[in-house]
Enzyme design. Sequence first.
Site, PDB file in Angstrom:
ATOM      1  N   ASP A  76     -13.522  -4.623  -1.453  1.00  0.00           N
ATOM      2  CA  ASP A  76     -13.376  -4.461  -0.002  1.00  0.00           C
ATOM      3  C   ASP A  76     -14.754  -4.648   0.605  1.00  0.00           C
ATOM      4  OD1 ASP A  76     -10.715  -3.752  -0.428  1.00  0.00           O
ATOM      5  OD2 ASP A  76     -11.154  -1.608  -0.447  1.00  0.00           O
TER       6      ASP A  76
ATOM      7  N   ASP B 135       0.869  -1.175   0.000  1.00  0.00           N
ATOM      8  CA  ASP B 135       0.000   0.000   0.000  1.00  0.00           C
ATOM      9  C   ASP B 135       0.905   1.224   0.000  1.00  0.00           C
ATOM     10  OD1 ASP B 135      -2.225  -1.595   0.157  1.00  0.00           O
ATOM     11  OD2 ASP B 135      -2.427  -1.432   2.321  1.00  0.00           O
TER      12      ASP B 135
END
Length: 255
Positions: free
Chosen positions: A132, A13
Amino acid sequence: MSGLAKRIIPCLDVKNGETVKGTNFNNLKSAGDPVELGKLYSEEGADELVFLDITASVEGRKTFADMVSRVAAEINIPFTVGGGINELADVDILLNAGADKVSINSAALLHPELINEISNHYGSQVCVCAIDARYDTDGWHCYMKGGRERSERNLFEWAKEVADRGAGEILFTSMDHDGVKQGFANEALAILADTINIPIIASGGAGNMQHFKDVFTMGKADAALAASVFHFGEIAIPTLKQYLTREGINVRPSY
């Protein structure tokens, strides 16, 4: 051992040019330079890498192509890039910079036809649809904008639509399991694997090597993605692959 080899995928990330990692999508801390980490994982035997610009969609920015170019120059395994991809022109930039695949999430929920456009234009193998999701009182729901905004889409219905629209893979992150290191969302993963005919990458929950074995057996995942256990040296990829081989899981050997 049979079937396709299971893949081990470190996830980086990226925020402001550095790798970060949090818990349940919050409390981010630095984990190092994404290009250096990518190179290390490639050398250790990772099968693929994923780089996500985690603030691109919420801030309306494009993922930096220069970092992608630097990564492409350093590694020799496939890698996926996501964050802030809203149209084919964004995909063009990233593929030209050296990415093998792109990951779309918020943009796909807002404009599902983008999945069709990417897979029709570049081939389904280029289009990874990230989902997600969180288990709410009314079941599994998909979230947008880095987990900040709930959509009205149910996880399993959306995953089926994603596959029908031509995505090559689904990257499913359980927000409840993210960074907690208590194991993957194996029940939900197994349902996805049984109902959808494209590969499922499991994300969220890796804390030890047993969790990887469980996600491949109980969760029926095709690939397992993890971040902090790799970034902070808790699990070495060669050791993990040796363990999985001993446990009867088909993985490619480390180099």
